[in-house]
Design an enzyme around this catalytic site. Structure first.
Site, short mmCIF file in Angstrom:
data_model
loop_
_atom_site.label_atom_id
_atom_site.label_comp_id
_atom_site.label_asym_id
_atom_site.label_seq_id
_atom_site.Cartn_x
_atom_site.Cartn_y
_atom_site.Cartn_z
N HIS A 250 9.36 5.93 -0.78
CA HIS A 250 10.73 6.06 -0.29
C HIS A 250 11.38 7.29 -0.93
O HIS A 250 11.01 7.69 -2.03
CB HIS A 250 11.58 4.83 -0.65
CG HIS A 250 11.23 3.60 0.10
ND1 HIS A 250 11.14 2.35 -0.51
CD2 HIS A 250 10.94 3.38 1.41
CE1 HIS A 250 10.82 1.44 0.40
NE2 HIS A 250 10.70 2.05 1.56
N ASP B 202 14.18 7.37 -2.38
CA ASP B 202 14.87 7.05 -3.63
C ASP B 202 13.92 6.98 -4.83
O ASP B 202 14.35 6.67 -5.95
CB ASP B 202 15.73 5.79 -3.50
CG ASP B 202 14.95 4.51 -3.31
OD1 ASP B 202 13.69 4.56 -3.30
OD2 ASP B 202 15.58 3.44 -3.17
N PHE C 95 0.86 -1.19 0.00
CA PHE C 95 0.00 0.00 0.00
C PHE C 95 0.90 1.24 0.00
O PHE C 95 1.79 1.38 0.82
CB PHE C 95 -0.88 -0.01 1.25
CG PHE C 95 -1.81 1.18 1.36
CD1 PHE C 95 -2.81 1.37 0.42
CD2 PHE C 95 -1.68 2.10 2.38
CE1 PHE C 95 -3.67 2.45 0.50
CE2 PHE C 95 -2.53 3.18 2.49
CZ PHE C 95 -3.54 3.37 1.54
N HIS D 167 4.97 -8.07 5.18
CA HIS D 167 5.74 -8.94 4.29
C HIS D 167 7.22 -8.59 4.26
O HIS D 167 8.06 -9.46 4.05
CB HIS D 167 5.15 -8.95 2.87
CG HIS D 167 5.26 -7.66 2.14
ND1 HIS D 167 4.44 -6.59 2.36
CD2 HIS D 167 6.11 -7.25 1.15
CE1 HIS D 167 4.75 -5.60 1.56
NE2 HIS D 167 5.78 -5.96 0.82
N ARG D 168 7.55 -7.34 4.52
CA ARG D 168 8.95 -6.94 4.53
C ARG D 168 9.57 -7.09 5.92
O ARG D 168 10.78 -7.26 6.04
CB ARG D 168 9.10 -5.51 4.02
CG ARG D 168 8.58 -5.31 2.60
CD ARG D 168 9.53 -4.55 1.72
NE ARG D 168 10.82 -5.18 1.57
CZ ARG D 168 11.81 -4.67 0.82
NH1 ARG D 168 11.62 -3.54 0.18
NH2 ARG D 168 12.97 -5.29 0.71
N ASN E 281 6.80 -4.74 -10.21
CA ASN E 281 6.58 -5.05 -8.80
C ASN E 281 6.89 -3.85 -7.91
O ASN E 281 6.76 -3.93 -6.69
CB ASN E 281 7.44 -6.25 -8.37
CG ASN E 281 6.67 -7.20 -7.47
OD1 ASN E 281 5.48 -7.04 -7.25
ND2 ASN E 281 7.36 -8.19 -6.94
N VAL F 215 2.51 2.49 -6.04
CA VAL F 215 1.55 2.46 -7.15
C VAL F 215 1.82 1.29 -8.09
O VAL F 215 0.90 0.57 -8.50
CB VAL F 215 1.58 3.80 -7.91
CG1 VAL F 215 0.68 3.74 -9.14
CG2 VAL F 215 1.16 4.94 -6.99
N ALA F 216 3.08 1.07 -8.46
CA ALA F 216 3.41 0.00 -9.41
C ALA F 216 3.09 -1.37 -8.84
O ALA F 216 2.59 -2.25 -9.54
CB ALA F 216 4.89 0.08 -9.80
N CYS G 248 16.54 0.49 -6.56
CA CYS G 248 16.00 -0.42 -5.54
C CYS G 248 16.79 -1.73 -5.48
O CYS G 248 16.85 -2.38 -4.44
CB CYS G 248 14.54 -0.75 -5.84
SG CYS G 248 13.36 0.53 -5.38
N GLU H 263 13.69 1.93 6.82
CA GLU H 263 13.61 1.36 5.48
C GLU H 263 14.97 1.24 4.79
O GLU H 263 15.05 1.02 3.59
CB GLU H 263 12.66 2.19 4.63
CG GLU H 263 11.24 2.24 5.17
CD GLU H 263 10.45 0.97 4.94
OE1 GLU H 263 10.45 0.47 3.80
OE2 GLU H 263 9.82 0.47 5.89
N ARG I 169 6.92 5.70 6.12
CA ARG I 169 7.52 4.46 6.62
C ARG I 169 8.75 4.70 7.49
O ARG I 169 9.08 3.89 8.35
CB ARG I 169 7.90 3.56 5.45
CG ARG I 169 6.74 3.25 4.51
CD ARG I 169 7.15 2.26 3.44
NE ARG I 169 6.11 2.07 2.44
CZ ARG I 169 6.18 1.17 1.46
NH1 ARG I 169 7.25 0.40 1.36
NH2 ARG I 169 5.20 1.05 0.58
#
Length: 445
Positions: free
Chosen positions: A250, A252, A23, A137-138, A363, A26-27, A369, A174, A214
């Site tokens: 993020h 970056d 969430f 999940h991370r 993704n 966008v991608a 990244c 992060e 985050r």
């Protein structure tokens, strides 16, 4: 002391999939549950690593996580054989199951924050794995990430490893996706720029309203303390809350730096001028190039869609800088026109190289990244696990390994197949032998 910056790229894992878990990204959300190609994704990543190696860059490889995360599923109450656990979880808690199958560890910019020895009080390279608490999940990644980093940078004389910050949103961290180091030369002390989205302990401060921030200021400050950084060469900059709400999850995604260049969007930061003034003051008298991309030239949405700022800026052996960009930048009229002009301006950036990393882009991650930057002296580089450094032989060996173990196509429904779990474990067990990592995965321990 002469230093070189090494890009350690994450190798895409054999269960690479599009689960649409993030969430604010966008991608990631727009490609949820589409078919993925683990083999193509891994080969695209390897091709980029090899291309940078061929340009004269020192390039490394970081191993992926093991997924599905059976241990976490058991911790959450699913029992029996591995087959039973997969079947129960996929049927009774499909959202949880998909989270435990995430392919997100490929984005090693989120693996950790790294401070080179030129900046730290004890003269060692410091690593702190990111806790990634904002996304379940991370948040599964830090322990294994820590073991992979320790196996890659094992020599205690040169490398210092820290435990990830507390698993709490107040210290949401992060990693290098919100960290940029600016310097005149990789070997000289630099300015470490930490970018945060919110103040964890002061709700009165500016913060986004739609999507989560985050990274917290408090996490940035804790990492700086752990790494023994000097207050006079450390800067904390708040990300613009409005761009977070536009999908810039993020820093970056909206800003990237390399040596004496900070490449950023007009809307990247909150209180931009004060932030840039502090960076310049702490950087010293040497030339610092602030390259601002105005909204009129490239909108925030176009920057997100093409990942203009999620590019790598590298310093080539001839001293000039180049941008490593996804082909999406080349396909965008606005972005390609901007980059064509950029290389003609009075800045160190003189080339743009485009790479197809569409499996990653779909993704939610671009070239930046996929890599973790580690500046090292020659002695420190010699102390790195040499089997993790890219060469013609390593490139060939890893491509053969991918051909042997990876599927051409994967659907989210395939993740419940115990055969895929066994294929993945067999592949990763062999990978740890190729890279000489030892037993880093839970199924090996």
């Amino acid at each position: 002391m002469k230093q070189v910056e090494v890009n350690f790229d994450g190798l895409v894992g054999p269960t690479h999939n599009y689960a649409g878990l993030s969430f604010g990204n966008v991608a990631s959300l727009s490609n949820a549950k589409a078919f993925s190609s683990p083999k193509q994704a891994a080969k695209q990543g390897l091709q980029k690593m090899k291309a940078l190696h061929d340009m004269g860059m020192t390039q490394g490889v970081l191993a992926p996580q093991a997924r599905p995360d059976i241990d976490m599923l058991r911790r959450l109450g699913f029992t029996g054989s591995d087959t039973n656990v997969l079947e129960q979880a996929s049927k009774r808690a499909p959202e949880v199951f998909r989270a435990c199958c995430s392919a997100s560890s490929m984005w090693t910019a989120n693996a950790a924050t790294v401070s080179p020895s030129a900046d730290t009080s004890d003269g060692k390279v410091h690593f702190t794995p990111a806790n990634l608490t904002n996304k379940f999940h991370r948040s599964l990644e830090p322990a294994v990430t820590g073991r992979i980093l320790q196996a890659t940078f094992a020599n205690e004389k040169y490398f210092q490893h820290h435990t990830h910050l507390p698993d709490n949103e107040h210290f949401g961290d992060e990693g290098a996706a919100n960290h940029t180091r600016l310097c005149s030369d990789y070997g000289h002390a630099g300015v470490e720029m930490f970018v945060y989205g919110r103040h964890a302990f002061d709700a009165s401060k500016p913060a986004p309203k739609k999507f989560p921030a985050r990274q917290t200021l408090e996490a940035c400050q804790a990492v700086a303390r752990l790494h023994g950084l000097n207050d006079e060469t450390t800067v904390y900059v708040q990300q613009n809350p409005d761009v977070i709400d536009q999908g810039v999850f993020h820093n970056d995604v909206i800003s990237v730096g390399n040596q004496n260049v900070l490449f950023y969007h007009q809307q990247a930061f909150h209180d931009t001028q004060n932030a840039l003034d502090e960076i310049q003051r702490k950087f010293g008298e040497q030339k610092l190039h602030f390259i601002r991309v105005d909204t009129d030239a490239v909108s925030v949405q176009e920057a997100i869609k093409t990942y203009l700022f999620n590019t790598q800026i590298i310093t080539l052996p001839d001293g000039h800088m180049a941008i490593i960009a996804p082909t999406e930048c080349q396909e965008s009229p606005a972005v390609s026109a901007y980059l064509d002009e950029l290389v003609t301006l009075d800045t160190p950036i003189k080339k743009v190289h485009y790479f197809d990393v569409k499996q990653s882009m779909r993704n939610g991650g671009g070239p930046a990244c996929l890599r973790l930057r580690v500046a090292m002296t020659g002695q420190e580089l010699e102390a790195v696990n040499q089997h993790t450094l890219m060469s013609d032989a390593v490139f060939t060996r890893l491509n053969q390994w991918v051909d042997k173990h990876y599927r051409d196509q994967l659907n989210v429904d395939d993740l419940r197949d115990a055969a895929l779990l066994n294929e993945s474990r067999t592949a990763l067990d062999e990978l740890t032998q190729i890279l000489h990592l030892g037993s880093v995965y839970p199924f090996q321990r």
